[in-house]
Enzyme design. Structure first.
Site, PDB file in Angstrom:
ATOM      1  N   ASP A 161       1.007  -1.360   0.068  1.00  0.00           N
ATOM      2  CA  ASP A 161      -0.038  -0.010   0.107  1.00  0.00           C
ATOM      3  C   ASP A 161       0.823   1.232  -0.124  1.00  0.00           C
ATOM      4  OD1 ASP A 161       0.619  -0.831   2.753  1.00  0.00           O
ATOM      5  OD2 ASP A 161      -0.456   0.853   3.468  1.00  0.00           O
ATOM      6  N   ASP A 188       8.539   4.171  -0.979  1.00  0.00           N
ATOM      7  CA  ASP A 188       7.752   3.729   0.284  1.00  0.00           C
ATOM      8  C   ASP A 188       6.598   2.905  -0.195  1.00  0.00           C
ATOM      9  OD1 ASP A 188       6.956   3.139   2.731  1.00  0.00           O
ATOM     10  OD2 ASP A 188       6.019   5.411   3.035  1.00  0.00           O
ATOM     11  N   GLU A 232       0.306  -1.284   5.786  1.00  0.00           N
ATOM     12  CA  GLU A 232       1.207  -0.978   6.680  1.00  0.00           C
ATOM     13  C   GLU A 232       0.970   0.631   6.959  1.00  0.00           C
ATOM     14  OE1 GLU A 232       4.741   1.219   8.175  1.00  0.00           O
ATOM     15  OE2 GLU A 232       3.731   1.624   6.384  1.00  0.00           O
ATOM     16  N   GLU A 233       0.435   1.636   5.946  1.00  0.00           N
ATOM     17  CA  GLU A 233       0.356   2.942   6.479  1.00  0.00           C
ATOM     18  C   GLU A 233      -0.903   3.184   7.397  1.00  0.00           C
ATOM     19  OE1 GLU A 233       2.604   4.903   5.628  1.00  0.00           O
ATOM     20  OE2 GLU A 233       3.588   4.274   3.718  1.00  0.00           O
ATOM     21  N   HIS A 274       5.933  10.245   1.470  1.00  0.00           N
ATOM     22  CA  HIS A 274       4.675  10.683   1.738  1.00  0.00           C
ATOM     23  C   HIS A 274       4.487  12.072   1.450  1.00  0.00           C
ATOM     24  CE1 HIS A 274       4.005   7.788   5.318  1.00  0.00           C
ATOM     25  NE2 HIS A 274       4.619   7.186   4.573  1.00  0.00           N
TER      26      HIS A 274
HETATM   27 ZN   LIG Z   1       6.581   2.341   4.424  1.00  0.00          ZN
END
Ligand SMILES: [Zn+2]
Length: 484
Positions: free
Chosen positions: A121, A152, A186-187, A459
């Site tokens: 994700d 990421d 995970e996020e 991010h």
């Molecule tokens: Zn990550």
């Protein structure tokens, strides 16, 4: 008499200088020998691997969306066997929800397996129009693969799979078993992904020797007065605790305010908390970081780090001066949310603030709550934890003495040959904590160079990885797997 004291002082100083000098000179490097690479596979061509990664970046597997973007995940799962046919033919990965679990049994079943974790994700994009190349187009331009998830963490997921595929193709058989666990959320905490994967492993009675997940990376050494790039391996991650401060008063009209309003009482509590941070200390992963760095340093930095107990007060003051290093030496506290009167001319009957704390290993959640209450020292301010205290503590600190840590450090040096390796502490939370009950040791490291600018892209906007860096990440995982 005075002369005698002066002489005594002189000899004491000489003794101290000598001891410091001895301590400084007797430091020996903890770096593993830079062995030549001994890959057990032919690596895929960098451009082809970049194209495969770019293709996955086009799928909007965005976390926290409602409804859940099941279609994008389904497309991603459909892509996997096309990209990695040998893996799917021989290992028959198991899909759990929108996550994936792969098992490659080792030739020596008595050895505990290793688990490599990554997540599928990505975080949402706030302003796609501000990106140089659109975030979900998966463009390869100017030597970079652009898109949300390029750093990421789809690069890690794909690099692990590329390495595995390459090793399978060459007929290599590891002695130690390997699990690959790719989570879907995970996020947003990993409940449906890593937690479920971990539960499956527990149901299968799997005990792991070690886990490797994302976390720290390779940073330019110059940031901390060290010449070569610094590969940081996270031995632990900080704990996470949010606390609500609440003050209730009678409210009323703002034209006749009492001496102290709910907002005043709350503000005073926040100021007290700001002025009484949790105590700083140099121990655990942060202390180990300096022990590993000291022998690699030059000049005064080397002397100070070699004698860090002696210089501890100075060192702590310096580390506390910068936000990034302050977070390594204490439990931090940040006020993040405020709420009071809904109208400009009405006194708040209810004023609230939320503070977010990141707990250092060793600072128990109860002790942190006690510190907060003792600091606020005002019965009118009610403090309430917003997440479970039982799971708020920092993770266990993993060992630098394990066989897998040695393999990890050696593989880093074999792939990124000029790098200095050192253990450290991860400030954010990762999926890795879900595997804690199953593993002896957990390490957090992503095999890419990350500058301060790259960190902002994670991010943030214009997330990208260079074609070369992705190839290097594949080489790292292939090196690591070659050592199992
Ligand atoms: Zn990550």
């Amino acid at each position: 008499m005075l002369k005698r004291f002066a002489l005594l002082g002189f000899w004491a100083l000489c003794g101290l200088g000598g001891a410091m000098g001895w301590q400084t000179c007797s430091l020996s490097s903890r770096q593993p020998a830079a062995l030549p690479a001994n890959l057990k596979a032919d690596l895929p061509e960098a451009r082809r691997a970049a194209e495969r990664l770019a293709e996955t970046l086009r799928l909007q597997t965005v976390s926290g969306q409602k409804p859940f973007p099941a279609e994008a995940f389904d497309q991603l799962h459909a892509l996997l066997p096309q990209h990695f046919p040998e893996t799917f033919r021989r290992l028959q990965p198991r899909r759990l929800g929108h996550s994936l679990l792969i098992h490659w049994p080792g030739s020596k079943p008595e050895l505990k397996p290793i688990l490599l974790a990554a997540h599928l994700d990505v975080v949402p994009v706030a302003a796609p129009e501000s990106w140089t190349h659109p975030p979900f187009v998966g463009q390869i331009k100017d030597g970079y693969i652009w898109g949300r998830g390029a750093l990421d963490d789809k690069n890690s997921a794909w690099a692990i799979l590329e390495a595995l595929e390459a090793l399978l193709k060459t007929g290599y058989q590891p002695r130690q078993g390997l699990y690959i666990a790719l989570g879907e959320d995970e996020e947003t905490g990993g409940r449906n992904g890593a937690q479920r994967l971990a539960e499956q492993l527990r149901a299968d009675s799997v005990q792991l020797e070690a886990v490797l997940d994302e976390g720290l990376a390779i940073v330019p050494g110059s940031m901390i007065g060290l010449e070569p790039p610094l590969a940081l391996i996270g031995l632990a991650e900080k704990g996470y605790l949010s606390v609500r401060l609440r003050v209730t008063q009678s409210g009323g009209h703002a034209s006749m305010p009492p001496r102290e309003t709910a907002v005043d009482i709350l503000a005073r509590a926040l100021v007290r908390l700001n002025q009484s941070p949790m105590p700083a200390r140099l121990e655990g992963p942060a202390a180990q970081l300096f022990d590993w760095l000291a022998p690699e340093m030059q000049g005064l930095n080397r002397v100070i780090l070699a004698n860090r107990r002696l210089f501890e007060p100075v060192l702590l003051r310096q580390l506390a001066a910068r936000a990034t290093t302050n977070a390594l030496i204490r439990t931090t506290l940040a006020p993040t949310q405020l709420k009071a009167s809904p109208k400009d001319n009405v006194l708040a009957s209810d004023a609230e603030a939320v503070i977010n704390l990141r707990l250092l290993p060793g600072d128990g959640p109860e002790a942190v709550m006690a510190h907060l209450n003792a600091t606020v020292q005002d019965a009118r301010v009610q403090l309430q934890p917003l997440n479970d205290l039982a799971t708020a503590a920092a993770s266990v600190v993993s060992s630098t003495e394990s066989a897998f840590f040695a393999l990890l450090a050696r593989s880093i040096r074999q792939t990124f040959d000029t790098s200095v390796v050192a253990p450290s502490l991860v400030l954010a939370a990762t999926d890795a904590r879900h595997y804690a009950p199953l593993a002896e040791n957990i390490y957090r490291f992503m095999p890419v160079y990350l500058t301060a600018e790259d960190l902002e892209r994670i991010h943030g906007k214009d997330e990208r990885i260079s074609v070369e860096a992705h190839a290097q990440a594949i080489a790292f995982y292939a090196q690591l797997l070659s050592g199992l």
